[in-house]
Design a protein around this motif. Structure first.
Motif, mmCIF file in Angstrom:
data_model
loop_
_atom_site.group_PDB
_atom_site.id
_atom_site.type_symbol
_atom_site.label_atom_id
_atom_site.label_comp_id
_atom_site.label_asym_id
_atom_site.label_seq_id
_atom_site.Cartn_x
_atom_site.Cartn_y
_atom_site.Cartn_z
ATOM 1 N N MET A 1 20.442 -29.643 60.631
ATOM 2 C CA MET A 1 19.744 -30.311 61.963
ATOM 3 C C MET A 1 18.429 -29.710 61.804
ATOM 4 O O MET A 1 18.098 -28.893 61.355
ATOM 5 C CB MET A 1 20.552 -29.896 63.198
ATOM 6 C CG MET A 1 20.334 -28.643 63.658
ATOM 7 S SD MET A 1 21.168 -28.321 65.002
ATOM 8 C CE MET A 1 20.005 -28.871 66.168
ATOM 9 N N ASN A 2 17.337 -30.508 62.416
ATOM 10 C CA ASN A 2 16.009 -30.152 62.385
ATOM 11 C C ASN A 2 15.650 -29.627 63.769
ATOM 12 O O ASN A 2 16.695 -29.988 64.829
ATOM 13 C CB ASN A 2 15.157 -31.554 62.234
ATOM 14 C CG ASN A 2 15.393 -31.839 60.952
ATOM 15 O OD1 ASN A 2 15.429 -31.312 59.936
ATOM 16 N ND2 ASN A 2 15.146 -33.481 60.702
ATOM 17 N N ALA A 3 14.605 -28.985 64.040
ATOM 18 C CA ALA A 3 14.088 -28.556 65.278
ATOM 19 C C ALA A 3 14.260 -29.767 66.491
ATOM 20 O O ALA A 3 13.674 -30.536 66.083
ATOM 21 C CB ALA A 3 12.687 -27.912 65.215
ATOM 22 N N GLY A 4 14.505 -29.222 67.442
ATOM 23 C CA GLY A 4 14.416 -30.151 68.792
ATOM 24 C C GLY A 4 15.585 -31.248 68.825
ATOM 25 O O GLY A 4 15.673 -31.996 69.793
ATOM 26 N N GLU A 5 16.330 -31.512 67.563
ATOM 27 C CA GLU A 5 17.400 -32.631 67.548
ATOM 28 C C GLU A 5 18.779 -32.064 68.490
ATOM 29 O O GLU A 5 18.932 -31.062 68.486
ATOM 30 C CB GLU A 5 17.681 -32.772 66.184
ATOM 31 C CG GLU A 5 16.905 -33.782 65.560
ATOM 32 C CD GLU A 5 17.545 -34.116 63.945
ATOM 33 O OE1 GLU A 5 16.585 -35.063 63.535
ATOM 34 O OE2 GLU A 5 18.338 -33.240 63.625
ATOM 35 N N THR A 6 19.456 -33.056 68.477
ATOM 36 C CA THR A 6 20.791 -32.893 69.107
ATOM 37 C C THR A 6 21.952 -32.950 68.129
ATOM 38 O O THR A 6 21.985 -34.134 67.392
ATOM 39 C CB THR A 6 21.138 -33.537 70.251
ATOM 40 O OG1 THR A 6 20.215 -32.964 71.317
ATOM 41 C CG2 THR A 6 22.515 -33.240 70.834
ATOM 42 N N ASP B 1 21.444 -37.098 68.102
ATOM 43 C CA ASP B 1 20.810 -37.537 67.288
ATOM 44 C C ASP B 1 21.507 -37.597 65.863
ATOM 45 O O ASP B 1 21.529 -38.745 65.265
ATOM 46 C CB ASP B 1 19.422 -36.850 67.067
ATOM 47 C CG ASP B 1 18.721 -36.627 68.187
ATOM 48 O OD1 ASP B 1 18.231 -37.647 68.898
ATOM 49 O OD2 ASP B 1 18.360 -35.437 68.438
ATOM 50 N N ARG C 1 15.483 -21.330 70.365
ATOM 51 C CA ARG C 1 15.194 -22.513 69.533
ATOM 52 C C ARG C 1 16.328 -23.403 69.318
ATOM 53 O O ARG C 1 16.230 -24.449 69.059
ATOM 54 C CB ARG C 1 14.465 -22.244 67.978
ATOM 55 C CG ARG C 1 13.151 -21.503 68.365
ATOM 56 C CD ARG C 1 12.423 -21.355 66.924
ATOM 57 N NE ARG C 1 12.791 -20.516 66.145
ATOM 58 C CZ ARG C 1 12.784 -20.543 64.573
ATOM 59 N NH1 ARG C 1 12.299 -21.777 64.252
ATOM 60 N NH2 ARG C 1 13.311 -19.734 63.929
ATOM 61 N N LEU C 2 17.502 -22.463 69.093
ATOM 62 C CA LEU C 2 18.807 -23.329 69.148
ATOM 63 C C LEU C 2 19.671 -23.120 70.215
ATOM 64 O O LEU C 2 20.065 -21.745 70.409
ATOM 65 C CB LEU C 2 19.231 -23.031 67.768
ATOM 66 C CG LEU C 2 20.657 -23.609 67.560
ATOM 67 C CD1 LEU C 2 20.664 -25.185 67.438
ATOM 68 C CD2 LEU C 2 21.211 -22.970 66.224
ATOM 69 N N LEU D 1 16.060 -26.660 60.989
ATOM 70 C CA LEU D 1 16.181 -25.471 61.722
ATOM 71 C C LEU D 1 17.579 -24.748 61.544
ATOM 72 O O LEU D 1 17.654 -23.484 61.416
ATOM 73 C CB LEU D 1 16.314 -26.096 63.401
ATOM 74 C CG LEU D 1 16.639 -25.007 64.314
ATOM 75 C CD1 LEU D 1 15.413 -23.906 64.432
ATOM 76 C CD2 LEU D 1 16.808 -25.599 65.569
ATOM 77 N N GLN E 1 16.776 -29.232 77.597
ATOM 78 C CA GLN E 1 16.186 -29.423 76.222
ATOM 79 C C GLN E 1 15.225 -29.879 76.131
ATOM 80 O O GLN E 1 14.021 -29.732 75.397
ATOM 81 C CB GLN E 1 17.723 -29.977 75.492
ATOM 82 C CG GLN E 1 17.324 -29.999 73.887
ATOM 83 C CD GLN E 1 18.401 -31.100 73.251
ATOM 84 O OE1 GLN E 1 18.909 -31.952 73.858
ATOM 85 N NE2 GLN E 1 18.030 -30.999 71.941
ATOM 86 N N GLY F 1 16.854 -27.018 69.949
ATOM 87 C CA GLY F 1 17.563 -27.575 69.343
ATOM 88 C C GLY F 1 18.821 -27.450 69.924
ATOM 89 O O GLY F 1 19.158 -26.393 70.404
#
Ligand SMILES: Nc1ncnc2c1ncn2[C@@H]1O[C@H](COP(=O)(O)OP(=O)(O)OP(=O)(O)O)[C@@H](O)[C@H]1O
Ligand code: SF4
Ligand SMILES: [Mg+2]
Lengths: 337, 314
Positions: A36-41, A229, A180-181, A11, A207, A213
């Motif tokens: 970082m990837n989508a949805g991650e923290t 994450d 998305r972020l 992302l 979230q 993300g």
């Protein structure tokens, strides 16, 4: 670990970000890379003044230039290079797909406009629609961030609200357009200890609901353990260690990270700032050429006069230290650690 | 808001009374005998005594004051010693002229000063900022009378675009009235515009660095909205106070400007009255000016509260 699968399209991918003040001296932020990837923290952790906010502001295109200058770097967000966007395209993204919550809840809201107006204008900017629709959305967001009596709050001004309520309003504003972020720069530092946990819980719950993300900036390892994450540990403008949260906590490799861990009060306690490592951060005008942690590092050696690269130890765990992995350099550490 | 205004008006009453005592006393201690001025060549003692009696100049001072203030409250500010016209009527004739001049000058000042201040703050350090600063510095250092005379020479004498004098009341010939007032208002407004520009610039410089302006940008708002809606709105709070403080400068400047452009306004009335020791007129003028000042202050406070929500709950 078996065959490595091709990594999913990230992302956010930041490469070699450097920021300087004026044209002389060393970089305040030096060669920072993040992914970082989508949805991650992703948690960025480090002492006060290590360049966390500058990094975040640069991503949002909000660096005060001058006096600050973006020296190098690339930041890809959803496939677009943030630093080469026109200001129009950038304005399209920020507040929309990418939003930010600031460190200073008391001063980050406009004192002359109502809370409702401040949320609604962002909604209208990105989604269009009428003022009434935007205000409806603002009301819905105030409900979602669990502000009591949201109808009443809509017409209130920031000075009528506490710091915690203002930060909730900021969160409502940032999430109003389903980003998305979300970049949250020490969202709880300025708040009362009792409110800090509530605001963190709220961010985590929202979230999970929205799948956004999260880049969470903090100086509190307890927060990192709870939320992250991925972790990036910053020291004096550089990333000194990064990787999945489990790797960082189970097997910290950089002497600075180890120092942070041992000065951490107890997981979950929010009070202590991480300043118990002896020595001070070198000032911006006197940055050592080599490893910036050398003056405080118990393992420093002549080699450390050269800057260590951020080297991969496997599994995405990266460390910038000539002595890493420590177990090999100092076999006794394996037991002591 | 209404209760606020009511309270402010009530508080203003003792102030006005105090000013009236002061005005009355000052007048009495000024050197020169008004009766002598009035009698002119004819100094026969009976005439002087008659005039003293007529204008109650033989009464004790406090009686003279009560008499004067009592009448003033009924709208009777006395009779001009010189023209024999009621003072209120004189003021009623001259005041609108000066108000028109002042309002037009203020419009000039606001329309030039605030945008110039906003732009130069936004473009801080660029040639636009430098230019604006140089112009405003000249605006501050050029004396009004010099600017007035130069404008008359250029615009009226040489180019013949605007009349140099010949005031027309707004009610009789609005267009001509505006035309004759354009230059005087510009002359009077230019200094104020310069002051306003500097204050706007510094207020905007502070506000543009504020966290909430950063938040506005983080929302993806365009620069126009960020600067005008988020920054200027907050910068206006201190600017309103500055405008109030400029009101005195505006009145003093108006007196001078009326002299340059031979405008038959308040300024001429003041000068004539003072030179002729026309007590009643001077008293009336000072009282009116004081009331105007207080009214302006109340207005500014009201505006301040409208612009600044933090003030409203108090
Ligand atoms: N506008 C600015 N002008 C000059 N120097 C700045 C500016 N903003 C930040 N700095 C400097 O850059 C360095 C990094 O600042 P930054 O705000 O990113 O730190 P941080 O990690 O967010 O710290 P904190 O935990 O206190 O928020 C600091 O040394 C700071 O003094
Ligand atoms: S590179 Fe050297 S000075 Fe830097 S952290 Fe490692 S051992 Fe310490
Ligand atoms: Mg910070």
């Amino acid at each position: 670990m078996g065959e490595r699968l091709p990594e999913p399209h990230p992302l956010l991918q930041v490469t070699d970000l450097s920021i300087r003040i004026g044209s002389v001296g060393e970089n305040l932020v030096d060669g920072v890379s993040l992914r970082m990837n989508a949805g991650e923290t992703l948690c960025i952790v480090g002492e006060s003044g290590c360049g966390k906010s500058l990094t975040a502001l640069a991503l949002m295109g909000l660096l005060p230039t001058p006096p600050l200058r973006l020296m190098s770097g690339r930041a890809e967000f959803g496939g677009q290079d943030l630093f080469s966007l026109s200001s129009q395209d950038l304005n399209h993204i920020r507040g929309g797909e990418m939003a930010m919550i600031f460190q200073e809840p008391m001063t980050s809201l406009n004192p002359a406009l109502t809370i409702g107006e401040q949320i609604a204008e962002s909604v209208r900017r990105h989604r269009g629609g009428t003022r009434t629709e935007a205000l409806d959305r603002a009301l819905e967001m105030l409900r979602r961030v669990r502000i009591p009596a949201p109808e009443k709050r809509l017409g209130e001004y920031p000075h009528q609200m506490s710091g915690g309520m203002r930060q909730r309003a900021m969160i409502a504003m940032a999430l109003a357009n389903d980003p998305r972020l979300l970049i949250a720069d020490e969202p709880t530092t300025a708040l009362d200890v009792t409110v800090q946990q509530q605001v963190l819980d709220l961010i985590r719950a929202l979230q999970a609901e929205t799948g956004a993300g999260l880049v969470l900036i903090t100086h509190d390892l307890g927060v990192v353990a709870e939320m992250a994450d991925q972790v990036a540990v910053m020291y004096a403008g550089r990333i000194v260690e990064s990787g999945p949260v489990a790797a960082i906590f189970d097997d910290p490799q950089h002497p600075y990270t180890i120092g942070l861990m041992s000065s951490m009060p107890a997981l979950g306690a929010r009070s202590g700032r991480l300043v118990t490592i002896p020595g001070i951060v070198p000032p911006a005008n006197a940055m050592p050429k080599g490893c910036r942690f050398a003056a405080r590092c118990p393992f420093a050696m002549p080699d450390c006069a050269k800057a260590p690269p951020l080297a991969d130890l496997g599994g995405g765990h990266r460390v910038a230290c000539w002595n890493a992995p420590l177990e090999q350099a100092f076999p006794a550490m394996a037991v002591a650690g | 808001m209404l209760s606020f205004l009511g309270r402010r008006v009530l508080i203003a009453i003792p102030t006005v009374l105090l000013i009236s005592v002061f005005v009355f006393a000052l007048q009495k201690f000024l050197p020169g005998d008004p009766v002598l001025a009035l009698a002119g060549e004819d100094r026969n003692p009976e005439m002087l005594a008659f005039l003293r009696e007529k204008y109650r100049l033989n009464d004790p001072l406090y009686l003279q004051y009560f008499h004067w203030i009592g009448n003033a409250l009924r709208g009777d500010l006395g009779i001009s010693l010189r023209t024999q016209q009621p003072v209120l009527e004189l003021i009623g004739q001259k005041l609108p002229v000066t108000v028109q001049l002042a309002v037009m000058a203020l419009i000039f000042a606001v329309v030039i000063g605030i945008p110039a201040g906003v732009i130069s703050a936004y473009k801080k350090g660029t040639w636009i900022d430098w230019l604006a600063n140089i112009i405003s510095l000249s605006g501050l250092s050029v004396p009004n009378f010099w600017l007035g005379i130069m404008l008359i020479l250029l615009v009226s004498v040489k180019l013949g675009w605007l009349p140099a004098s010949g005031y027309q009341p707004l009610t009789e010939d609005p267009l001509q009235s505006l035309r004759t007032m354009l230059m005087p208002a510009f002359v009077l407004g230019s200094g104020l515009a310069a002051t306003l520009m500097r204050h706007t610039r510094s207020a905007m410089l502070g506000v543009l660095q504020s966290d909430y302006v950063r938040t506005a940008r983080a929302k993806g708002l365009n620069e126009r909205t960020v600067v005008l809606k988020h920054a200027l709105r907050n910068a206006l709070v201190p600017i309103v106070t500055v405008v109030t403080l400029l009101f005195g400068e505006l009145l003093a400047g108006a007196v001078l400007t009326e002299q340059i452009f031979t405008i038959p306004g308040f300024g001429k009335l003041v000068v004539d009255a003072v030179f002729n020791r026309d007590y009643a007129v001077v008293q009336g003028i000072v009282l009116c000016t004081a009331i105007a000042f207080i009214a302006m202050n109340i207005l500014a406070d009201a505006l301040y509260r409208i612009l600044n929500p933090r003030m409203r709950d108090q």
